[in-house]
Design a protein around this motif. Structure first.
Motif, PDB file in Angstrom:
ATOM      1  N   ASP A  39       0.711  -1.509   0.301  1.00  0.00           N
ATOM      2  CA  ASP A  39       0.291  -0.157  -0.290  1.00  0.00           C
ATOM      3  C   ASP A  39       0.707   1.879   0.057  1.00  0.00           C
ATOM      4  N   SER A  40       2.393   1.082  -1.096  1.00  0.00           N
ATOM      5  CA  SER A  40       3.167   2.127  -0.445  1.00  0.00           C
ATOM      6  C   SER A  40       2.407   3.129  -1.575  1.00  0.00           C
ATOM      7  N   SER A  41       3.235   4.160  -2.011  1.00  0.00           N
ATOM      8  CA  SER A  41       3.353   5.668  -2.607  1.00  0.00           C
ATOM      9  C   SER A  41       2.724   4.717  -4.008  1.00  0.00           C
ATOM     10  N   PRO A  42       2.467   4.855  -5.440  1.00  0.00           N
ATOM     11  CA  PRO A  42       2.123   5.491  -6.933  1.00  0.00           C
ATOM     12  C   PRO A  42       3.200   4.843  -7.041  1.00  0.00           C
ATOM     13  N   SER A  43       3.362   3.955  -8.108  1.00  0.00           N
ATOM     14  CA  SER A  43       4.499   3.258  -8.257  1.00  0.00           C
ATOM     15  C   SER A  43       5.384   4.798  -9.420  1.00  0.00           C
ATOM     16  N   ALA A  44       6.565   4.477  -9.804  1.00  0.00           N
ATOM     17  CA  ALA A  44       7.318   5.814 -10.111  1.00  0.00           C
ATOM     18  C   ALA A  44       7.805   5.177 -11.231  1.00  0.00           C
ATOM     19  N   ILE A  66       1.705  14.246 -13.371  1.00  0.00           N
ATOM     20  CA  ILE A  66       3.028  13.340 -12.955  1.00  0.00           C
ATOM     21  C   ILE A  66       2.236  11.792 -11.655  1.00  0.00           C
ATOM     22  N   GLU A  67       3.276  10.825 -11.791  1.00  0.00           N
ATOM     23  CA  GLU A  67       3.324  10.229 -11.121  1.00  0.00           C
ATOM     24  C   GLU A  67       4.045  10.378  -9.401  1.00  0.00           C
ATOM     25  N   GLN A  68       4.318  10.040  -8.200  1.00  0.00           N
ATOM     26  CA  GLN A  68       5.300   9.976  -7.490  1.00  0.00           C
ATOM     27  C   GLN A  68       6.169   9.393  -7.637  1.00  0.00           C
ATOM     28  N   GLY A  69       7.378  10.141  -7.244  1.00  0.00           N
ATOM     29  CA  GLY A  69       8.910   9.342  -7.921  1.00  0.00           C
ATOM     30  C   GLY A  69       8.924  10.106  -9.561  1.00  0.00           C
ATOM     31  N   GLN A  70       8.600  10.351 -10.270  1.00  0.00           N
ATOM     32  CA  GLN A  70       8.776  11.158 -11.509  1.00  0.00           C
ATOM     33  C   GLN A  70       9.252  12.358 -11.165  1.00  0.00           C
ATOM     34  N   GLN A  71      10.641  12.772 -12.306  1.00  0.00           N
ATOM     35  CA  GLN A  71      11.013  13.859 -12.010  1.00  0.00           C
ATOM     36  C   GLN A  71      10.813  14.753 -12.626  1.00  0.00           C
ATOM     37  N   ALA A  72       9.100  15.280 -12.840  1.00  0.00           N
ATOM     38  CA  ALA A  72       9.018  16.267 -14.318  1.00  0.00           C
ATOM     39  C   ALA A  72       9.687  17.643 -14.737  1.00  0.00           C
ATOM     40  N   THR A  73      10.184  18.163 -15.862  1.00  0.00           N
ATOM     41  CA  THR A  73      10.625  19.204 -15.678  1.00  0.00           C
ATOM     42  C   THR A  73      10.010  19.688 -17.061  1.00  0.00           C
ATOM     43  N   ALA A  74      10.262  21.496 -17.205  1.00  0.00           N
ATOM     44  CA  ALA A  74       9.070  22.441 -18.088  1.00  0.00           C
ATOM     45  C   ALA A  74      10.226  23.222 -17.723  1.00  0.00           C
ATOM     46  N   SER A  75      10.019  23.588 -19.403  1.00  0.00           N
ATOM     47  CA  SER A  75      10.165  25.444 -19.786  1.00  0.00           C
ATOM     48  C   SER A  75       9.752  26.416 -19.589  1.00  0.00           C
ATOM     49  N   GLU A 190      12.687  21.731 -12.410  1.00  0.00           N
ATOM     50  CA  GLU A 190      12.052  20.277 -12.194  1.00  0.00           C
ATOM     51  C   GLU A 190      11.119  20.197 -11.265  1.00  0.00           C
ATOM     52  N   VAL A 191      10.676  19.337 -11.080  1.00  0.00           N
ATOM     53  CA  VAL A 191       9.206  18.895  -9.977  1.00  0.00           C
ATOM     54  C   VAL A 191       9.135  17.482 -10.072  1.00  0.00           C
ATOM     55  N   LYS A 192       9.495  17.091  -8.341  1.00  0.00           N
ATOM     56  CA  LYS A 192       9.201  15.920  -7.991  1.00  0.00           C
ATOM     57  C   LYS A 192       8.334  15.569  -6.849  1.00  0.00           C
ATOM     58  N   VAL A 193       7.486  14.596  -7.028  1.00  0.00           N
ATOM     59  CA  VAL A 193       6.761  14.716  -5.663  1.00  0.00           C
ATOM     60  C   VAL A 193       7.044  12.886  -5.149  1.00  0.00           C
ATOM     61  N   LEU A 237      -4.566   8.987 -13.135  1.00  0.00           N
ATOM     62  CA  LEU A 237      -3.406   8.478 -12.360  1.00  0.00           C
ATOM     63  C   LEU A 237      -4.383   7.860 -11.062  1.00  0.00           C
ATOM     64  N   GLU A 238      -3.910   7.271 -10.730  1.00  0.00           N
ATOM     65  CA  GLU A 238      -4.266   6.427  -9.051  1.00  0.00           C
ATOM     66  C   GLU A 238      -3.089   5.597  -8.703  1.00  0.00           C
ATOM     67  N   PRO A 239      -3.193   5.842  -7.742  1.00  0.00           N
ATOM     68  CA  PRO A 239      -2.807   3.921  -6.690  1.00  0.00           C
ATOM     69  C   PRO A 239      -2.316   2.653  -7.424  1.00  0.00           C
ATOM     70  N   ASP A 240      -1.371   1.926  -6.756  1.00  0.00           N
ATOM     71  CA  ASP A 240      -1.213   1.171  -7.821  1.00  0.00           C
ATOM     72  C   ASP A 240      -2.299   0.266  -7.677  1.00  0.00           C
TER      73      ASP A 240
END
Length: 286
Positions: A39-44, A66-75, A190-193, A237-240
Protein backbone atom coordinates in the motif's frame (compact mmCIF):
# COMPACT_ATOMS: atom_id res chain seq x y z
CA UNK A 1 6.05 -30.86 48.90
CA UNK A 2 3.13 -31.56 46.57
CA UNK A 3 2.09 -27.90 46.66
CA UNK A 4 5.65 -26.83 45.93
CA UNK A 5 5.82 -29.15 42.92
CA UNK A 6 2.49 -27.79 41.68
CA UNK A 7 3.69 -24.18 41.94
CA UNK A 8 6.92 -25.05 40.13
CA UNK A 9 4.97 -26.78 37.34
CA UNK A 10 2.52 -23.89 36.86
CA UNK A 11 5.36 -21.35 36.88
CA UNK A 12 7.17 -23.27 34.15
CA UNK A 13 3.94 -23.48 32.12
CA UNK A 14 3.38 -19.74 32.42
CA UNK A 15 6.93 -18.91 31.35
CA UNK A 16 6.57 -21.23 28.34
CA UNK A 17 3.34 -19.52 27.23
CA UNK A 18 4.89 -16.06 27.56
CA UNK A 19 7.96 -17.13 25.57
CA UNK A 20 5.71 -18.50 22.84
CA UNK A 21 3.86 -15.17 22.70
CA UNK A 22 7.09 -13.18 22.40
CA UNK A 23 8.36 -15.56 19.72
CA UNK A 24 5.12 -15.11 17.76
CA UNK A 25 5.46 -11.31 17.74
CA UNK A 26 8.16 -11.11 14.98
CA UNK A 27 6.13 -13.50 12.86
CA UNK A 28 3.08 -11.27 13.13
CA UNK A 29 5.17 -8.25 12.29
CA UNK A 30 6.55 -10.06 9.27
CA UNK A 31 3.02 -10.80 8.08
CA UNK A 32 2.01 -7.17 8.50
CA UNK A 33 4.97 -5.86 6.56
CA UNK A 34 3.77 -7.24 3.24
CA UNK A 35 0.46 -5.33 3.05
CA UNK A 36 2.16 -2.15 4.26
CA UNK A 37 4.66 -2.33 1.40
CA UNK A 38 1.91 -3.11 -1.08
CA UNK A 39 0.00 0.00 0.00
CA UNK A 40 2.93 2.34 -0.50
CA UNK A 41 2.93 5.35 -2.74
CA UNK A 42 1.91 5.06 -6.43
CA UNK A 43 4.39 3.53 -8.83
CA UNK A 44 7.28 5.65 -9.99
CA UNK A 45 7.46 3.92 -13.36
CA UNK A 46 7.63 6.15 -16.43
CA UNK A 47 4.42 7.43 -17.95
CA UNK A 48 2.82 5.85 -20.96
CA UNK A 49 4.74 8.02 -23.43
CA UNK A 50 8.00 6.32 -22.41
CA UNK A 51 9.39 9.00 -20.09
CA UNK A 52 8.71 11.65 -17.49
CA UNK A 53 6.68 14.73 -18.55
CA UNK A 54 8.67 17.56 -20.11
CA UNK A 55 6.04 20.29 -20.01
CA UNK A 56 3.66 21.90 -17.55
CA UNK A 57 0.08 23.06 -17.79
CA UNK A 58 -1.05 26.66 -17.56
CA UNK A 59 -4.19 26.12 -15.44
CA UNK A 60 -5.89 23.58 -13.19
CA UNK A 61 -7.71 22.00 -16.13
CA UNK A 62 -4.55 21.63 -18.21
CA UNK A 63 -2.22 20.56 -15.38
CA UNK A 64 0.32 17.95 -16.47
CA UNK A 65 -0.11 14.63 -14.67
CA UNK A 66 2.94 13.16 -12.92
CA UNK A 67 3.34 10.06 -10.81
CA UNK A 68 4.98 10.07 -7.43
CA UNK A 69 8.68 9.42 -7.83
CA UNK A 70 8.87 10.95 -11.32
CA UNK A 71 11.01 14.01 -11.95
CA UNK A 72 9.09 16.23 -14.33
CA UNK A 73 10.74 19.07 -16.23
CA UNK A 74 9.34 22.09 -18.01
CA UNK A 75 10.46 25.28 -19.64
CA UNK A 76 8.65 28.57 -19.27
CA UNK A 77 9.00 32.27 -18.68
CA UNK A 78 9.05 34.38 -15.56
CA UNK A 79 5.50 35.43 -14.82
CA UNK A 80 3.96 32.17 -16.08
CA UNK A 81 1.88 29.89 -13.88
CA UNK A 82 3.09 26.29 -14.19
CA UNK A 83 0.74 23.47 -13.10
CA UNK A 84 1.22 19.76 -12.41
CA UNK A 85 -1.08 17.20 -10.76
CA UNK A 86 -0.41 13.96 -8.87
CA UNK A 87 -2.44 11.37 -6.92
CA UNK A 88 -2.13 10.89 -3.15
CA UNK A 89 -3.90 8.23 -1.09
CA UNK A 90 -4.82 7.92 2.59
CA UNK A 91 -1.90 7.47 4.98
CA UNK A 92 0.64 9.23 2.75
CA UNK A 93 2.52 12.43 3.56
CA UNK A 94 3.52 13.96 0.20
CA UNK A 95 6.55 16.19 -0.21
CA UNK A 96 6.75 18.40 -3.28
CA UNK A 97 10.17 19.66 -4.36
CA UNK A 98 10.87 22.14 -7.13
CA UNK A 99 14.08 23.54 -8.57
CA UNK A 100 14.06 26.60 -10.81
CA UNK A 101 17.00 27.44 -13.06
CA UNK A 102 16.90 31.22 -13.09
CA UNK A 103 17.61 33.48 -16.09
CA UNK A 104 21.10 34.73 -16.69
CA UNK A 105 21.99 37.32 -14.02
CA UNK A 106 22.96 39.85 -16.69
CA UNK A 107 19.35 39.93 -17.91
CA UNK A 108 17.77 40.41 -14.47
CA UNK A 109 17.27 43.73 -12.78
CA UNK A 110 16.36 42.57 -9.27
CA UNK A 111 15.97 39.56 -7.00
CA UNK A 112 13.20 37.07 -7.79
CA UNK A 113 10.74 35.47 -5.37
CA UNK A 114 9.38 32.06 -6.33
CA UNK A 115 6.48 30.30 -4.66
CA UNK A 116 5.04 26.80 -4.78
CA UNK A 117 1.41 26.13 -3.81
CA UNK A 118 -0.41 22.81 -3.47
CA UNK A 119 -4.18 22.40 -3.88
CA UNK A 120 -6.40 19.38 -3.37
CA UNK A 121 -9.08 18.03 -5.71
CA UNK A 122 -11.53 20.70 -4.51
CA UNK A 123 -8.92 23.36 -5.28
CA UNK A 124 -8.50 24.14 -1.62
CA UNK A 125 -5.01 25.43 -0.90
CA UNK A 126 -3.24 23.06 1.47
CA UNK A 127 -0.89 24.36 4.13
CA UNK A 128 2.69 23.13 4.18
CA UNK A 129 3.63 21.34 7.36
CA UNK A 130 7.22 22.35 6.79
CA UNK A 131 9.55 23.30 3.96
CA UNK A 132 10.62 26.43 2.07
CA UNK A 133 7.41 27.18 0.20
CA UNK A 134 8.65 30.65 -0.83
CA UNK A 135 12.21 31.42 -1.79
CA UNK A 136 13.78 34.74 -2.72
CA UNK A 137 16.78 34.36 -5.04
CA UNK A 138 19.40 37.07 -5.22
CA UNK A 139 20.05 38.79 -8.50
CA UNK A 140 23.21 36.75 -9.11
CA UNK A 141 21.73 33.40 -7.99
CA UNK A 142 21.55 30.58 -10.53
CA UNK A 143 18.93 28.37 -8.87
CA UNK A 144 15.98 28.58 -6.50
CA UNK A 145 14.96 25.44 -4.58
CA UNK A 146 11.55 25.10 -2.95
CA UNK A 147 9.78 22.34 -1.03
CA UNK A 148 6.43 21.75 0.62
CA UNK A 149 5.58 18.82 2.88
CA UNK A 150 1.84 18.44 3.31
CA UNK A 151 0.01 17.07 6.29
CA UNK A 152 -0.79 13.36 6.22
CA UNK A 153 -3.65 12.51 3.86
CA UNK A 154 -6.66 11.31 5.87
CA UNK A 155 -9.17 8.73 4.71
CA UNK A 156 -12.06 10.80 6.07
CA UNK A 157 -12.64 14.21 7.62
CA UNK A 158 -15.42 16.49 8.79
CA UNK A 159 -17.08 18.60 6.11
CA UNK A 160 -15.97 21.85 7.74
CA UNK A 161 -12.31 20.82 8.02
CA UNK A 162 -9.56 21.52 5.52
CA UNK A 163 -7.70 18.24 6.02
CA UNK A 164 -5.92 16.63 3.06
CA UNK A 165 -8.08 13.85 1.61
CA UNK A 166 -7.41 11.11 -0.98
CA UNK A 167 -7.51 12.28 -4.57
CA UNK A 168 -5.76 14.52 -7.07
CA UNK A 169 -3.42 17.27 -5.90
CA UNK A 170 -2.29 20.26 -7.94
CA UNK A 171 1.10 21.97 -7.88
CA UNK A 172 1.38 25.60 -8.94
CA UNK A 173 4.79 27.20 -9.39
CA UNK A 174 5.27 30.86 -10.21
CA UNK A 175 7.37 33.96 -9.55
CA UNK A 176 5.82 36.79 -7.57
CA UNK A 177 6.51 40.52 -7.29
CA UNK A 178 8.35 40.84 -10.59
CA UNK A 179 8.98 44.15 -12.28
CA UNK A 180 7.79 44.63 -15.85
CA UNK A 181 11.37 44.47 -17.13
CA UNK A 182 11.87 41.01 -15.60
CA UNK A 183 8.75 39.43 -17.09
CA UNK A 184 9.11 36.93 -19.91
CA UNK A 185 12.67 35.80 -19.18
CA UNK A 186 13.29 32.09 -19.92
CA UNK A 187 13.48 29.61 -17.02
CA UNK A 188 13.60 25.84 -16.70
CA UNK A 189 12.08 23.89 -13.82
CA UNK A 190 12.23 20.45 -12.23
CA UNK A 191 9.44 19.08 -10.00
CA UNK A 192 9.29 15.82 -8.05
CA UNK A 193 6.80 14.38 -5.54
CA UNK A 194 7.62 11.72 -2.96
CA UNK A 195 5.52 10.36 -0.11
CA UNK A 196 6.18 8.81 3.26
CA UNK A 197 3.78 6.10 4.36
CA UNK A 198 2.72 7.06 7.89
CA UNK A 199 0.76 3.85 8.54
CA UNK A 200 -1.61 3.22 11.42
CA UNK A 201 -0.69 6.43 13.23
CA UNK A 202 -2.83 8.33 10.72
CA UNK A 203 -5.70 5.82 10.47
CA UNK A 204 -9.23 7.09 11.11
CA UNK A 205 -12.60 5.39 11.40
CA UNK A 206 -14.18 6.34 8.09
CA UNK A 207 -13.55 6.72 4.37
CA UNK A 208 -14.75 8.79 1.43
CA UNK A 209 -17.30 7.38 -0.98
CA UNK A 210 -15.20 8.74 -3.86
CA UNK A 211 -11.69 10.23 -3.97
CA UNK A 212 -11.41 13.94 -4.70
CA UNK A 213 -10.61 13.51 -8.38
CA UNK A 214 -12.23 16.27 -10.46
CA UNK A 215 -14.93 14.83 -12.69
CA UNK A 216 -14.83 11.29 -11.32
CA UNK A 217 -18.44 11.49 -10.10
CA UNK A 218 -19.74 13.18 -13.25
CA UNK A 219 -21.32 10.68 -15.62
CA UNK A 220 -23.59 10.97 -18.60
CA UNK A 221 -27.13 9.62 -18.24
CA UNK A 222 -27.93 6.44 -20.08
CA UNK A 223 -30.00 6.99 -23.16
CA UNK A 224 -33.08 5.01 -24.12
CA UNK A 225 -30.93 2.94 -26.50
CA UNK A 226 -29.16 1.28 -23.51
CA UNK A 227 -25.81 2.84 -24.35
CA UNK A 228 -23.07 2.64 -21.72
CA UNK A 229 -22.63 5.62 -19.44
CA UNK A 230 -19.33 7.48 -19.56
CA UNK A 231 -17.32 9.04 -16.77
CA UNK A 232 -15.77 12.46 -17.33
CA UNK A 233 -12.64 12.10 -15.21
CA UNK A 234 -10.20 15.00 -15.51
CA UNK A 235 -7.34 12.98 -14.01
CA UNK A 236 -6.37 9.45 -15.01
CA UNK A 237 -3.61 8.64 -12.50
CA UNK A 238 -4.31 6.67 -9.33
CA UNK A 239 -2.38 4.44 -6.88
CA UNK A 240 -1.35 0.99 -8.08
CA UNK A 241 -3.86 -0.81 -5.86
CA UNK A 242 -6.66 1.67 -6.48
CA UNK A 243 -8.04 4.38 -4.28
CA UNK A 244 -8.47 3.81 -0.56
CA UNK A 245 -5.84 1.09 -0.79
CA UNK A 246 -4.65 1.95 2.71
CA UNK A 247 -7.43 0.07 4.51
CA UNK A 248 -4.74 -2.09 6.11
CA UNK A 249 -2.58 -0.52 8.80
CA UNK A 250 -0.23 -1.69 11.53
CA UNK A 251 -2.91 -0.81 14.08
CA UNK A 252 -4.43 -4.22 13.33
CA UNK A 253 -1.13 -5.94 14.12
CA UNK A 254 -0.43 -4.16 17.39
CA UNK A 255 -4.02 -4.71 18.51
CA UNK A 256 -3.66 -8.45 17.86
CA UNK A 257 -0.30 -8.60 19.65
CA UNK A 258 -1.72 -6.74 22.65
CA UNK A 259 -4.66 -9.14 22.79
CA UNK A 260 -2.39 -12.21 22.67
CA UNK A 261 -0.07 -10.91 25.38
CA UNK A 262 -3.01 -9.98 27.59
CA UNK A 263 -4.50 -13.47 27.17
CA UNK A 264 -1.18 -15.13 28.03
CA UNK A 265 -0.76 -12.93 31.08
CA UNK A 266 -4.28 -13.86 32.21
CA UNK A 267 -3.61 -17.58 31.74
CA UNK A 268 -0.33 -17.31 33.65
CA UNK A 269 -1.94 -15.41 36.51
CA UNK A 270 -4.76 -17.92 36.75
CA UNK A 271 -2.33 -20.84 36.78
CA UNK A 272 -0.34 -19.28 39.62
CA UNK A 273 -3.29 -18.40 41.82
CA UNK A 274 -5.11 -21.70 41.26
CA UNK A 275 -2.26 -23.77 42.71
CA UNK A 276 -1.57 -21.64 45.78
CA UNK A 277 -5.25 -21.21 46.72
CA UNK A 278 -6.23 -24.91 47.02
CA UNK A 279 -6.27 -26.44 50.55
CA UNK A 280 -3.82 -29.23 51.31
CA UNK A 281 -5.23 -32.78 51.27
CA UNK A 282 -2.47 -34.23 53.41
CA UNK A 283 -3.80 -35.78 56.68
CA UNK A 284 -2.90 -34.04 59.94
CA UNK A 285 0.36 -35.12 61.44
CA UNK A 286 1.68 -36.55 58.16
Amino acid sequence: MRVRRMLTKTTNTTMTLLMLGVAATPALLGVSASPAVADSSPSASPSGDGGAPTEAGTSFRTATEIEQGQQATASGSTGDYLYWSFPADAGQRPTVKATVKLPDPSTRNAAETWQIDVYDGLRRRQACQYGAQTRTAARDAAFATLSCTLRTVRAWSDTWANDPLPGTYYIRLTATGLGSSDLGLPVSTEVKVDSKDIGGAAAVDGSLAKPLVPGIATSAEQSDSDSDSTTAALSSLEPDDGWASGWWSDRWVWTAIGGILAALAGIGGYALTRGSGRPSRMPPGA
